[in-house]
Design a protein around this motif. Structure first.
Motif, PDB file in Angstrom:
ATOM      1  N   THR A 209      -0.742   7.061  -8.363  1.00  0.00           N
ATOM      2  CA  THR A 209      -0.652   6.084  -8.387  1.00  0.00           C
ATOM      3  C   THR A 209      -2.434   5.302  -8.910  1.00  0.00           C
ATOM      4  OG1 THR A 209       0.102   5.972  -6.204  1.00  0.00           O
ATOM      5  CG2 THR A 209      -0.825   3.850  -6.582  1.00  0.00           C
ATOM      6  N   VAL A 228      10.001   1.770  -8.306  1.00  0.00           N
ATOM      7  CA  VAL A 228       9.496   2.424  -7.730  1.00  0.00           C
ATOM      8  C   VAL A 228      10.855   3.534  -7.479  1.00  0.00           C
ATOM      9  CG1 VAL A 228       7.649   4.127  -6.180  1.00  0.00           C
ATOM     10  CG2 VAL A 228       7.465   1.612  -7.067  1.00  0.00           C
ATOM     11  N   SER A 229      10.581   4.404  -7.588  1.00  0.00           N
ATOM     12  CA  SER A 229      11.986   5.896  -7.147  1.00  0.00           C
ATOM     13  C   SER A 229      11.036   6.824  -6.677  1.00  0.00           C
ATOM     14  CB  SER A 229      12.829   6.185  -8.535  1.00  0.00           C
ATOM     15  OG  SER A 229      13.972   4.855  -8.705  1.00  0.00           O
ATOM     16  N   GLU A 236       5.827   3.253  -1.207  1.00  0.00           N
ATOM     17  CA  GLU A 236       5.829   2.076  -1.993  1.00  0.00           C
ATOM     18  C   GLU A 236       5.343   0.922  -1.167  1.00  0.00           C
ATOM     19  OE1 GLU A 236      10.240  -0.460  -3.055  1.00  0.00           O
ATOM     20  OE2 GLU A 236      10.324   1.533  -3.057  1.00  0.00           O
ATOM     21  N   ARG A 240       3.137  -2.017  -3.687  1.00  0.00           N
ATOM     22  CA  ARG A 240       3.406  -2.929  -3.615  1.00  0.00           C
ATOM     23  C   ARG A 240       2.174  -4.118  -3.191  1.00  0.00           C
ATOM     24  NH1 ARG A 240       8.820  -3.938   0.169  1.00  0.00           N
ATOM     25  NH2 ARG A 240       7.597  -4.593   1.950  1.00  0.00           N
ATOM     26  N   CYS A 249       7.810  -5.594  -8.251  1.00  0.00           N
ATOM     27  CA  CYS A 249       7.665  -4.182  -7.407  1.00  0.00           C
ATOM     28  C   CYS A 249       9.826  -4.432  -6.540  1.00  0.00           C
ATOM     29  CB  CYS A 249       6.857  -3.915  -6.065  1.00  0.00           C
ATOM     30  SG  CYS A 249       8.103  -2.612  -5.215  1.00  0.00           S
ATOM     31  N   THR A 251      12.249  -1.875  -6.001  1.00  0.00           N
ATOM     32  CA  THR A 251      12.706  -0.887  -5.305  1.00  0.00           C
ATOM     33  C   THR A 251      13.974   0.086  -5.969  1.00  0.00           C
ATOM     34  OG1 THR A 251      12.680   0.556  -3.211  1.00  0.00           O
ATOM     35  CG2 THR A 251      14.502  -1.545  -3.974  1.00  0.00           C
ATOM     36  N   ASP A 253      14.217   2.988  -3.983  1.00  0.00           N
ATOM     37  CA  ASP A 253      14.764   3.752  -3.175  1.00  0.00           C
ATOM     38  C   ASP A 253      15.889   3.805  -2.009  1.00  0.00           C
ATOM     39  OD1 ASP A 253      14.555   5.644  -0.414  1.00  0.00           O
ATOM     40  OD2 ASP A 253      12.203   4.590  -0.584  1.00  0.00           O
ATOM     41  N   SER A 269      10.401  -6.245  -1.754  1.00  0.00           N
ATOM     42  CA  SER A 269      10.581  -6.106  -3.022  1.00  0.00           C
ATOM     43  C   SER A 269      11.448  -6.220  -3.653  1.00  0.00           C
ATOM     44  CB  SER A 269      11.382  -3.998  -2.730  1.00  0.00           C
ATOM     45  OG  SER A 269      10.025  -3.473  -2.116  1.00  0.00           O
TER      46      SER A 269
END
Length: 386
Positions: A209, A228-229, A236, A240, A249, A251, A253, A269
């Motif tokens: 990160t 971001v995955s 996350e 962010r 950001c 997402t 996810d 996000s």
């Protein structure tokens, strides 16, 4: 009407299919969030191919699905992991997909961002950073020439070649300096692609990160946002909150997207999600509710979809594309259940049966009867008598 669906224990359970779909029509773009759906490709079922031959794509059906997403106000994230980049779709096929989809987006006013990677390059011990950078540059040129926004994807070749954080800083810095418009940076975790283990030069996510944020801090005017995955909601949110002002950001996810999009008192996000491929109309309706300030209504619509998403993205996560294409077939977006690279075989019948059951329960199929009939056809093909 009863279907007998197989479970993971080898037994059959009775299921009564839904008869009424959700009534979700086309709608306008969103005002409170920027939302992209990563979109799958439709294979040409008549092509005489093998799993390791170049992909044969049904272009009409593939582009029609993108028009479906745009009609509901969603943006399209093109030539991404969901489109089987590196898992059936090679760079030549991806380049053609980018050009065709970008032209279609211009024709119908749809928003599009396209993946820029290095998948034309197979890394060896002799691969250099200059070769990785050149591969990225070739793809960036194609995307920018198409008029689409660029998404700088995580690179298997860079993961294999970089010796330390400075190599990531050098390659990404070079690309960001020459990008014509702000890009989206993509951090894809190893659950989606094992070859990306240790990306940003460390398997320690805190250290990774730090490198990621250093890249962004050096070029904030060239970074529209980050995708971001990592399937880690806490990480996350922390990331962010550390982004420079104006960097979004998005997402990625697929386990925690409702809470991440809804956000908290310190921010939220945006979204760039593979699960929004099968959820398109429902996800779009939820975001329009959120646009009115009704967070509870947004969560009431989207929270029930998480069980389906977690099922589709269960380990090995990289095979989630099989469930996505399966649901597109059941929903009538394509006339067959075949995939480039033969990936329709990557999930078991019990897995697909559960995906059908969960999607049907949500009302995702515009024609539940057709979905039921297609599910019966698949069960019969596998020798499951009804």
């Amino acid at each position: 009407m009863t279907l007998h669906l197989p479970d993971a224990h080898g037994t059959l359970r009775a299921y009564e299919p839904r008869t009424d779909p959700l009534a979700l029509g086309p709608g306008s773009a969103f005002t409170s969030r920027t939302v992209f759906s990563a979109a799958h490709v439709v294979a040409d079922p008549y092509a005489d191919t093998t799993p390791d031959s170049p992909a044969a794509v049904d272009w009409d059906a593939t582009l029609a699905f993108r028009r479906h997403l745009w009609s509901h106000g969603l943006g399209v994230a093109e030539a991404m992991d969901t489109a089987q980049r590196g898992m059936g779709l090679d760079w030549a096929g991806a380049a053609e997909l980018i050009r065709r989809s970008a032209a279609e987006a211009r024709a119908c006013g749809g928003r599009i961002a396209c993946g820029v990677g290095t998948d034309q390059l197979t890394a060896t011990a002799a691969t250099t950073l200059a070769e990785v950078r050149a591969a990225y540059e070739e793809q960036l040129a194609v995307v920018e020439e198409s008029g689409a926004q660029a998404i700088l994807m995580a690179s298997r070749a860079l993961a294999a070649t970089a010796k330390g954080p400075e190599d990531y800083l050098e390659v990404y810095g070079h690309l960001l300096r020459q990008a014509a418009e702000p890009v989206i940076l993509h951090w894809l975790g190893p659950m989606f692609d094992p070859a990306l283990e240790g990306y940003w030069s460390s398997s320690d996510l805190d250290a990774a990160t730090g490198t990621f944020l250093e890249v962004i801090a050096a070029h904030p005017d060239k970074v529209d946002g980050i995708k971001v995955s990592l399937l880690d909601a806490r990480r996350e949110v922390d990331l962010r909150r550390r982004l420079p002002q104006g960097v979004r950001c998005y997402t990625g996810d697929d386990f925690h997207y409702p809470e991440l999009i809804a956000g908290d008192e310190q921010g939220f996000s945006h979204a760039l999600l593979g699960i929004f491929d099968p959820l398109g109309p429902l996800a779009a309706e939820a975001v329009r509710v959120l646009d009115t300030g009704n967070t509870e209504g947004f969560r009431a619509l989207l929270d029930p979809t998480v069980e389906l998403s977690r099922h589709l993205f269960r380990a090995p996560t990289r095979y989630y594309k099989t469930g996505v294409v399966f649901l597109a077939w059941l929903a009538g977006h394509q006339d067959h259940f075949s995939m480039v690279g033969g990936l329709q075989s990557a999930r078991s019948l019990p897995h697909l049966a559960r995906a059908y059951e969960l999607a049907d329960g949500l009302g995702l199929f515009p024609d539940p009867k057709r979905a039921e009939e297609r599910m019966r056809t698949l069960l019969s093909l596998y020798g499951v008598d009804q």
